[in-house]
Every structure is written in structure tokens, then in C-alpha cells.
Scaffold this active site. Sequence first.
Site, PDB file in Angstrom:
ATOM      1  N   LYS B 163       0.787  -1.368   0.088  1.00 35.63           N
ATOM      2  CA  LYS B 163       0.016  -0.151  -0.204  1.00 35.63           C
ATOM      3  C   LYS B 163       0.745   1.209  -0.134  1.00 35.63           C
ATOM      4  O   LYS B 163       1.823   1.205   0.606  1.00 35.63           O
ATOM      5  CB  LYS B 163      -0.801  -0.098   1.363  1.00 35.63           C
ATOM      6  CG  LYS B 163      -1.801  -1.117   1.299  1.00 35.63           C
ATOM      7  CD  LYS B 163      -2.630  -0.797   2.490  1.00 35.63           C
ATOM      8  CE  LYS B 163      -3.904  -1.984   2.470  1.00 35.63           C
ATOM      9  NZ  LYS B 163      -4.955  -1.788   3.531  1.00 35.63           N
ATOM     10  N   LYS B 206      -0.555  -7.504   6.148  1.00 35.35           N
ATOM     11  CA  LYS B 206      -0.927  -8.890   5.715  1.00 35.35           C
ATOM     12  C   LYS B 206      -2.414  -8.824   5.218  1.00 35.35           C
ATOM     13  O   LYS B 206      -3.199  -7.884   5.604  1.00 35.35           O
ATOM     14  CB  LYS B 206      -1.110  -9.813   7.122  1.00 35.35           C
ATOM     15  CG  LYS B 206      -1.558 -11.071   7.109  1.00 35.35           C
ATOM     16  CD  LYS B 206      -1.479 -11.895   8.411  1.00 35.35           C
ATOM     17  CE  LYS B 206      -2.005 -13.320   8.272  1.00 35.35           C
ATOM     18  NZ  LYS B 206      -1.237 -14.119   7.560  1.00 35.35           N
ATOM     19  N   LYS B 242     -24.384  -3.136   4.657  1.00 37.58           N
ATOM     20  CA  LYS B 242     -24.823  -4.142   4.888  1.00 37.58           C
ATOM     21  C   LYS B 242     -26.318  -4.436   4.685  1.00 37.58           C
ATOM     22  O   LYS B 242     -27.110  -3.602   4.770  1.00 37.58           O
ATOM     23  CB  LYS B 242     -24.847  -4.228   6.396  1.00 37.58           C
ATOM     24  CG  LYS B 242     -23.609  -4.006   6.882  1.00 37.58           C
ATOM     25  CD  LYS B 242     -23.269  -3.762   8.491  1.00 37.58           C
ATOM     26  CE  LYS B 242     -21.830  -3.557   8.893  1.00 37.58           C
ATOM     27  NZ  LYS B 242     -21.898  -2.981  10.417  1.00 37.58           N
ATOM     28  N   GLU B 280     -15.646  -3.341  15.550  1.00 37.68           N
ATOM     29  CA  GLU B 280     -15.480  -4.167  14.397  1.00 37.68           C
ATOM     30  C   GLU B 280     -14.328  -5.014  14.125  1.00 37.68           C
ATOM     31  O   GLU B 280     -13.231  -4.413  14.553  1.00 37.68           O
ATOM     32  CB  GLU B 280     -15.794  -3.414  13.229  1.00 37.68           C
ATOM     33  CG  GLU B 280     -17.087  -2.734  13.178  1.00 37.68           C
ATOM     34  CD  GLU B 280     -17.129  -1.944  12.019  1.00 37.68           C
ATOM     35  OE1 GLU B 280     -18.585  -1.715  11.632  1.00 37.68           O
ATOM     36  OE2 GLU B 280     -16.531  -1.467  11.151  1.00 37.68           O
ATOM     37  N   ASN B 296     -17.264   1.937  16.474  1.00 36.33           N
ATOM     38  CA  ASN B 296     -18.551   2.689  15.916  1.00 36.33           C
ATOM     39  C   ASN B 296     -18.978   3.356  17.271  1.00 36.33           C
ATOM     40  O   ASN B 296     -19.700   2.520  17.935  1.00 36.33           O
ATOM     41  CB  ASN B 296     -19.553   2.081  15.210  1.00 36.33           C
ATOM     42  CG  ASN B 296     -18.983   1.301  13.761  1.00 36.33           C
ATOM     43  OD1 ASN B 296     -19.369   0.237  13.378  1.00 36.33           O
ATOM     44  ND2 ASN B 296     -18.091   2.324  13.129  1.00 36.33           N
ATOM     45  N   ARG B 298     -21.444   4.978  18.315  1.00 38.50           N
ATOM     46  CA  ARG B 298     -22.885   5.287  18.424  1.00 38.50           C
ATOM     47  C   ARG B 298     -23.778   4.204  18.541  1.00 38.50           C
ATOM     48  O   ARG B 298     -23.145   3.029  18.413  1.00 38.50           O
ATOM     49  CB  ARG B 298     -23.255   5.988  17.226  1.00 38.50           C
ATOM     50  CG  ARG B 298     -22.704   4.918  15.967  1.00 38.50           C
ATOM     51  CD  ARG B 298     -23.129   5.286  14.593  1.00 38.50           C
ATOM     52  NE  ARG B 298     -23.279   4.207  13.607  1.00 38.50           N
ATOM     53  CZ  ARG B 298     -22.153   4.085  12.879  1.00 38.50           C
ATOM     54  NH1 ARG B 298     -21.079   4.799  12.898  1.00 38.50           N
ATOM     55  NH2 ARG B 298     -21.889   3.032  12.041  1.00 38.50           N
ATOM     56  N   ARG B 344     -32.173  -5.419   6.077  1.00 33.56           N
ATOM     57  CA  ARG B 344     -32.567  -3.836   5.884  1.00 33.56           C
ATOM     58  C   ARG B 344     -33.358  -3.598   4.445  1.00 33.56           C
ATOM     59  O   ARG B 344     -32.665  -3.761   3.493  1.00 33.56           O
ATOM     60  CB  ARG B 344     -31.086  -3.063   5.790  1.00 33.56           C
ATOM     61  CG  ARG B 344     -30.585  -2.990   7.026  1.00 33.56           C
ATOM     62  CD  ARG B 344     -29.370  -2.115   6.906  1.00 33.56           C
ATOM     63  NE  ARG B 344     -28.023  -2.520   7.734  1.00 33.56           N
ATOM     64  CZ  ARG B 344     -27.177  -1.414   8.240  1.00 33.56           C
ATOM     65  NH1 ARG B 344     -26.966  -0.482   7.109  1.00 33.56           N
ATOM     66  NH2 ARG B 344     -26.251  -1.860   9.160  1.00 33.56           N
TER      67      ARG B 344
END
Lengths: 80, 457
Positions: B163, B206, B242, B280, B296, B298, B344
Site C-alpha cells: 500500500k 497482511k 450491510k 468491528e 463505531n 454510536r 434492511r
Amino acid sequence: MSEEKTVAAPFPGVFYRRPDPESPPFVNVGDVVEAGTVVGLIEVMKMFQEIQAGASGHVTAVLVENEQAVDAGQTLLTVE
Amino acid sequence: MSTQTTPLTRVLVANRGEIAVRVVRACHDLGIEAVAVHSAPDADALHVREADGAALLGGPQAKESYLRIDRVVAAALEHGCQAVHPGYGFLAENPELARACAEAGLVFVGPAAEVMEAVGNKVRAREIAEQAAVPVIPGSGNLSSVDEAVAFAERVGYPVMLKAAAGGGGRGIRRADDEPTLRTSFPQAVREAEAAFGDGSVFLEKCVIDPRHVEVQIVADRLGNVVHLGERECSLQRRRQKLVEESPAPRLEPRVRDELCAAAVRLAKQVGYTSAGTVEFLVDPRSGEFYFIEVNARIQVEHGVSELVTGVDIIGEQLRVASGLPLSVTQDDVTFRGAAIELRVNAENPRQNFFPSPGQVTRLRWPGGPGIRVDSGLEEGDRIQPYYDSMIAKVLVTGRTRDEAVARARRALRELSVEGVHTTAELQRSILDWDTFTDGSFHTGSLDGFIASWTAS
């Protein structure tokens, strides 16, 4: 005499005359456009969609401001 | 300060749609009045109708209304609220709202501004994870030579991602599956990075093959108690959106699950987290290794999945914590029952590349019966506005087993009827019959392939 044509919003949203705040407008009054020329963007539910002219001619009026809310079917600009 | 309590009698709900309705309900369950805020076109929206008071913030666009910190704070003061619940999206992770609330003598329902800033910064968040002994994706730091790159790759194992340090958003990334590829790619990546970003610094990470996205729900109070409410499997995503979430995560070994949940609690304690949040992780399904991605800070869209398997009202806990009370549960009190799935439903046309579909809902029938919960900000006849997010409902189902939950999900989507706009429900019906979904063998790349073949069919 060429007849007046309009470009209407295909769906509701927020109309943008420029690709980004620093750039000049896609089109100004007097510009020549062809079918397929991008004349603005409409943001709908966080997605941006290009709005294209349907026919060729000179832009005679831009009827909505930058970042103005528009309804589906609302006339955005006129072409002659 | 940590033990000071502020009894809440009225809360400003600084959001719209289903999450605003959800927060109003949590308030009412606790005997608290809820004041809604709204934009001009949302004046008659369900979240406003359900609330005990309402404040107009401004015009249709979010920046004129739901993103106006000054007007949100003024509305809270004007309506005699003691606290502001930001929901998710809009101002939920903006530390400036938390600060503006504090300055106005209002309680912000969420973590402290400094905590939000710490976890919101990728480099800081990674440091915090490392301090809490939570695994992060092994990374090399900037590399000065190809030999250094090869040495790192041999240590962590191939494949690796090369990267650009100055890159972002997926630009300047190359994958190397073996040493010859890495030796060829390295100078190319340096040249590309120089050309694209004016900085030739590159590093290695990785590469986790076919990872799963698994996250842990935590709740924490101001007295230092942190409790996890288990994990959610969220790998079925399209463009990071999602579409289906569930708990427990299928095919996750109990040992890995326990380690994930413990890691999330350690991280929350390390950073002094309060209120509800999600940690996460990427999970390598082959090795069971997992790596921290982000926090996250919230309430999350899919919090209801965890509510269904634990019985804990997560937004209720947020309100308790905001008033200075301890959590209503200890870790030992939390038990996990059965399985829950969330679908959703978005106002988008999945047959036309998910193009948004605002408009009037001419007919609406929500599913019902055993094991079904629908969270929505919409009723029949309402107009779905073009200015906001396209999610119109969360259909949540629960069952004693995953199979029972899947069967109920199929029934729920059979019963669901939305006319006047396109929705993603048709695609989700197919997902529920897809063997990769039913056998639980999917990963974060699975849904893109499924959608491509579904669209072609």
C-alpha cells in the site's frame, strides 16, 4: 424558427450546476449543448446522477439555482 | 462527575426515520418524554407524530436541518430537555455536538467527545487496540527496500497487500501472493505512489483472504462497567452497505467468539468508553485469527439483532448511562437465546443497480406474527423523501435456532408489501434461499458475486 425544448428532472432531489464547488457550471446561458451533454447533477438519497440534455441547441435559461431542491418533472433549463 | 446523576424527564431526539422512532419508544418505555426534530418536509413524519413535542430545524437538505448543531442545541433548551440522543448518522459521531451539549448544560447520549475523537482517528484507534492487547492487522511501517518487504512478508505469511502510505480509498494497493510477485511489484508500487501522490513511501499489510466482518456490541456506564452483548455477523454487504445481519455469527467457533467479545471489552475499558458502541473485527475463517478494524462510537443500525438475542434494550441502557445510573445488567446477567436476523429494506431498485426510489408509498403492509419485529419510520401514504438515506425499514426476526429464524425471515418477506416505490426486498428474498447464506459459509466478498448472478437471471 427552432422550437423551445426543456430538460426536466427525471426524479426528485437536489440539483447541482457544478461538478464540484470549485469548478465552473456544466452549462451557462448561451452555451451550445447536444443530446447527451451533461447539464447538471441531481443528488438523490446520497447518490449523484448526471442529467443530460435530450436535444441540441443553445441554452436559453437555467431555471433552478445550484443546490436547489427539485421535484420529479420540474424544468431545469430550456434549450432552443 | 462520574457518580453524578441527572434524572431524565425529557430527551431531544436529534434524528429522523426509524432510529428516531426507536429512540422515542425507548424514552416512552422509561417514562421519559421525547421531543422530535424535523426538516420542513418531515413535519408530518412518523417520528414527529410519535413524539411529545417537535422542533423545526430548517430546510429539506440535511445541512440545513439535521446537521445544524446550533439549532439542535437551541431546540433542546427551548423544549426543556435534559439530554440529546443523536441516533446514528447525521451528528452521531460528531464530537462538536457532544461539546456543544456540554457547554449548554445538556447531557449528550453517547461517549465523551475525547473518546469519540480517539477512536475516530485510525492511527490512534490502532494504538489503543495494541495497548489493550487486541490484535490488529500486521503492518510493516514504511519500507526502505524490497528485501525489507520480503522479510516482513515471510514473517506474517503471504499473501500481503502493498500500500501507498499517502494513498487512500483503495488507491495504490497491490496484492502479492509470493516473493517473485512482491519483488516485481515493489518498485512499481513505489513509482506509482510517487506519480500519484508525490510520495513514494509504501508499506505492507497482511492480507486476510475471504474475511468475515464480525462485530461486538458493547454497553458501558460511567462507573467503569463494560458489558458485551455478543457478536453480530455483518459480512453480507454491498459497497460497504450491510443488507443482512445476524447473531450469533454462524460457523464461529465458541473459543473465537469468546476471545472476540473479551477483546472488545478490553478495548472499551482501555479508552474509557461509555454508552453503546460496536467494535468491528475481520475474522479469518480458516485460522480463526481476528483483527480489529474500528470502533463505531454510536448506536448502530443493527443493534436490534443483539436486543433480540439478549433481551437487553440497548437504547434504554444508553439513557440509563446518560442519566448517570449503572447498567441494568452485569455480564453474568446476560444470556443468549436463539438466533436473530435483520433485513434492511431500502427504497432502491436492485434491478437497476440499486438506484434510489423515493416517492409516495401507496400501500404498505408490515409482516407480523411470532418472532417478527419491524422498526420503521414509515406508514402507508407517507412520502419517502429524496434528501435522506434510502433505508425504510428493518425487518427483524428471531427463532430458537438459526433455521427457525431463516424460515420466519422468509415468511416475513412474503407478508411484506410495499407499493409505490421499489425496494430491495425482492433481492433479500433470494438471499434467504441462497445456499451460501443458509449454510452460513459466506464472507465479505460473497454478496457481490451473488448480486451479479441474480441481476443476470
